[in-house]
Design an enzyme around this catalytic site. Structure first.
Site, PDB file in Angstrom:
ATOM      1  N   ASP A   1      -5.378 -68.949 -60.523  1.00 46.19           N
ATOM      2  CA  ASP A   1      -4.465 -68.115 -59.729  1.00 46.19           C
ATOM      3  C   ASP A   1      -5.183 -67.475 -58.545  1.00 46.19           C
ATOM      4  O   ASP A   1      -6.359 -67.081 -58.640  1.00 46.19           O
ATOM      5  CB  ASP A   1      -3.888 -67.015 -60.645  1.00 46.19           C
ATOM      6  CG  ASP A   1      -2.931 -66.093 -59.929  1.00 46.19           C
ATOM      7  OD1 ASP A   1      -1.812 -66.513 -59.646  1.00 46.19           O
ATOM      8  OD2 ASP A   1      -3.335 -64.944 -59.641  1.00 46.19           O
TER       9      ASP A   1
ATOM     10  N   GLU B   1      -4.078 -72.636 -57.347  1.00 44.82           N
ATOM     11  CA  GLU B   1      -2.975 -72.118 -56.547  1.00 44.82           C
ATOM     12  C   GLU B   1      -3.514 -71.704 -55.186  1.00 44.82           C
ATOM     13  O   GLU B   1      -4.373 -70.831 -55.080  1.00 44.82           O
ATOM     14  CB  GLU B   1      -2.337 -70.913 -57.234  1.00 44.82           C
ATOM     15  CG  GLU B   1      -1.193 -70.317 -56.414  1.00 44.82           C
ATOM     16  CD  GLU B   1      -0.888 -68.875 -56.790  1.00 44.82           C
ATOM     17  OE1 GLU B   1       0.299 -68.539 -56.917  1.00 44.82           O
ATOM     18  OE2 GLU B   1      -1.848 -68.089 -56.939  1.00 44.82           O
TER      19      GLU B   1
END
Length: 780
Positions: free
Chosen positions: A221, A287
């Site tokens: 993330d 991401e």
């Protein structure tokens, strides 16, 4: 009623593609399908389904989804054809940002369960052949993490673990340390300092910890924000010149040149990649949100220096944001933007929907969600979807008072809906099933609703079981013939004055040397051999274009037409929503036409087979259209009814006649079987062939009419089942004999719907691939 409908064919015996999408698939015409071989790497073989655990399934009934809930639905993932599930954060957290603020990287948060529950989930998923991708959040921790608490106290070891976005300043003052600490998200999420080697090593150990517990990879993330410039003092970021944002408190107001995509980020990411690849068969996804496509591509690395297996491709979210800009050209350009910039030898992926984006149905309209799901699966590479998109879930309205997402709370009551992600994080809607179900098709009514089906077509059953559900019921109507056990035929055999001419009777064309009657002509049955059967009782032949037990009605008799009109009205009065007319082109014959000529185009040499002849006297007669027009007029006297007709016809112009015209409509649509008849093997499924078949129908369809695309109920990947000749029931197979029955028998595709391992419909055996393709649908 039938615009954007998904029409299900249900055989009780065994129980559109939107034009905007077609243009997008044109990108596939380029031979950029990479490699069609079965890949060793699991992440190149299947679908990734994102699971937001707190909303997916609440096993223990405390109001929050949990690990046991996910584990209990392992069969659902199998049935859906999912190869990988990606779990958003489940680690211990005060939940200021719902798990993205981690207070312990090696403990499961109690609201989700325990480490034992996690181990059980891994074991169950691996048993079912499903990989588990873990969300890794390395950029920041919770301010309740032990590291941060010790850093606040200037603990020697942890003093430099942190550098001391949702909105407002990214710096928060600590009265205890008399310093600011950096938080690019919430102030409760302090950024880790990756310029400290000990922080890097801590995170490396965390990666190993979860790999040792069996996770199959990570989705990392917020990776771009891992590093900031070395000297943060006075390093103000410039105002973004192209964002359109004028409020200086909003994150996009600045161009984040000091806090994103620093060179050191790639070095640390490479280290994690090397750790993953020291384990067998693992994947790393990252991401990366960035307008600059070249910046995103850097996270692939290159052939000699891989950074990650998959940097998430978020272009279908960022470039195609609404129904208005979802055009074929935009879809094509979006696809090619990724493929044309991707480094050589790398693998593409396509993300549609996520916990951070509006639901696909909400963005583009629920009428197109099935088409977009299909589109996603047709693209080359790995598709990534979000739980609930497979059933067309939509955003849920959440009031400001009930909003929990900090991105929404920080915008205030007037603007919170612009940023809050709560609406797309609502509970998975497939698992709340009615308890007071009947049996059979009715028992599966919720399943049709959940799958997004608006209309089911029942093959012959003559009973409507869906009266309590908002699903349209299309009844299979078979006007061409009856059973030889029908009262009409029995009376016709007896030469009853009323029923004498209800069927097509003809005198013999003489007698052979043995004294046996000779059929009136050479007409053939669809199921092989002569279409004429001798009746000793009437001393005449009767016509049967299918089985001899299926005598053809005589639609040149007005009484027969009237009888069938009354049957139409009977079922409409019972509440059916329309009809699918079976074998319509066979309805009327020219009984004075004589022998039919040998077909010059079929290639058939066996004079007993139907395709041997050119059926100029037994199909598509002018009177067939007149009778169909009468049924259309009856339907139009009722509200919101439809008529679909079955016409297997190679001549596209002849087929289109069954639409009628704008001023003289016949059927709402004749079934388009091109996606079945013209795709008989895997080699037929090419972008060019798909396009040609789609365009052939669209270009020949009369003005103002509506297209359709027919496939079988194969949404869970059911396969044909081997049926021995001894067990074969289909007359088309039986009539072909034991050596050739497999060429014509339709029994293999009529095996029971694989809800579970019980033979719950029909007499045919269930496919041996049941464990891989069953759909277990049981009330919870």
């Amino acid at each position: 009623m039938y615009y954007y409908l998904a029409l299900f064919t249900l055989t009780p015996y065994s129980h559109v593609f939107d034009k905007r999408v077609i243009g997008g698939i044109e990108a596939l015409k380029k031979e950029i399908l990479i490699d069609t071989e079965w890949h060793k790497e699991f992440w190149k073989r299947g679908v990734v389904l994102e699971i937001y655990p707190r909303s997916f399934y609440d096993y223990d009934g405390d109001g929050t989804g949990d690990l046991k809930g996910i584990t209990s639905k392992s069969d659902y993932f199998v049935d859906l054809g999912v190869e990988m599930i990606w779990l958003t954060p489940i680690l211990k957290s005060p939940m200021k940002d719902f798990g993205y603020d981690i207070s312990d990287y090696k403990e499961i948060d109690p609201i989700f369960g325990t480490l034992e529950d996690f181990d059980n989930l891994i074991r169950e998923m691996h048993l079912k052949g499903i990989k588990v991708i873990f969300d890794l959040v390395p950029n920041h921790t919770s301010d309740e993490h032990e590291w941060f608490k010790k850093s606040l106290k200037n603990d020697t070891k942890y003093k430099d673990y942190y550098l001391s976005a949702f909105r407002y300043s990214a710096w928060e003052w600590s009265e205890e340390r008399k310093q600011f600490y950096l938080h690019q998200y919430l102030k409760e999420q302090p950024d880790l300092n990756y310029r400290n080697p000990e922080v890097v090593e801590e995170m490396n150990n965390i990666v190993r910890f979860w790999l040792d517990r069996g996770v199959d990879g990570f989705r990392v993330d917020a990776l771009q924000r891992l590093f900031e410039v070395d000297d943060v003092y006075g390093a103000d970021e410039p105002v973004a010149i192209d964002s359109g944002i004028t409020d200086p408190t909003i994150h996009k107001y600045l161009d984040h040149i000091c806090t994103r995509n620093q060179p050191e980020t790639f070095e640390v990411t490479r280290g994690w990649y090397e750790i993953l690849k020291s384990y067998e068969d693992r994947v790393m996804m990252v991401e990366v949100y960035d307008k600059d496509i070249q910046q995103v591509m850097k996270f692939y690395g290159n052939d000699s220096y891989t950074i990650s297996d998959i940097p998430f491709n978020l272009l279908l979210n960022s470039k195609v944001r609404s129904a208005e800009n979802m055009t074929g050209i935009n879809l094509k350009n979006t696809i090619e933007l990724w493929l044309n910039n991707m480094p050589k030898g790398k693998w593409p992926n396509w993300v549609m929907g996520s916990h951070d984006q509006k639901r696909v149905s909400t963005k583009f309209g629920k009428g197109i969600v099935d088409a977009l799901n299909m589109f996603l699966l047709l693209l080359p590479g790995t598709p990534v979807s979000y739980y609930g998109e497979e059933i067309g879930m939509e955003n849920v309205f959440i009031s400001y008072e009930d909003t929990q997402d900090p991105a929404g709370c920080n915008r205030g009551p007037k603007e919170y809906t612009k940023s809050s992600r709560d609406p797309q994080r609502s509970p998975m809607q497939i698992f709340d099933c009615k308890q007071n179900m009947d049996s059979g098709i009715t028992a599966k009514a919720d399943y049709f609703v959940e799958l997004g089906v608006e209309t089911i077509w029942l093959t012959p059953i003559f009973k409507s079981p869906m009266k309590d559900f908002d699903i349209k019921v299309i009844l299979d109507f078979i006007p061409n013939h009856t059973s030889d056990q029908h009262e009409w035929f029995q009376k016709s055999l007896e030469n009853d004055p009323k029923y004498k001419d209800y069927y097509v009777w003809k005198d013999p064309n003489g007698y052979d040397d043995k004294g046996d009657p000779i059929p009136p002509n050479n007409w053939l049955s669809v199921f092989r051999y002569s279409a004429w059967e001798w009746s000793e009782k009437r001393k005449q032949f009767y016509l049967h274009q299918f089985l001899k037990e299926q005598p053809d009605l005589n639609f040149r008799n007005p009484d027969v037409v009237s009888e069938m009109n009354n049957v139409f009205r009977f079922w409409l009065d019972k509440g059916v929503d329309g009809f699918r007319i079976d074998a319509l082109k066979h309805l009327v014959e020219d009984v004075y036409g004589g022998d039919e000529p040998i077909s010059v185009n079929s290639g058939e040499t066996d004079a007993t087979k139907y395709d041997y002849l050119d059926h100029i006297y037994t199909v598509n007669q002018p009177e067939t259209f007149d009778i169909t027009r009468g049924w259309r007029q009856i339907l139009d006297m009722y509200k919101d009814k439809m008529m679909i007709v079955e016409v297997y016809e190679d001549d596209i112009d002849q087929l289109m006649k069954y639409y009628g015209t704008e001023t003289d409509p016949l059927a709402d649509f004749p079934f388009n079987f091109s996606l079945i008849t013209n795709f008989t093997s895997r080699s037929d499924v090419t972008g060019i062939n798909l396009r040609a078949n789609v365009e052939k129908w669209i270009k020949n369809m009369p003005k103002g009419m509506w297209p359709n695309w027919t496939v079988k109920y194969n949404f869970i990947g059911m396969e044909d089942t081997h049926i021995s000749f001894e067990d074969t029931q289909d007359p088309a197979g039986i009539n072909s004999g034991s050596e050739h029955y497999t060429e014509t028998s339709r029994d293999p595709e009529r095996t029971p719907m694989q809800w579970n391992d019980r033979i719950n419909a029909g007499e045919l055996i269930i496919n041996c691939n049941y464990q891989r393709t069953k759909f277990e649908f049981m009330p919870n």
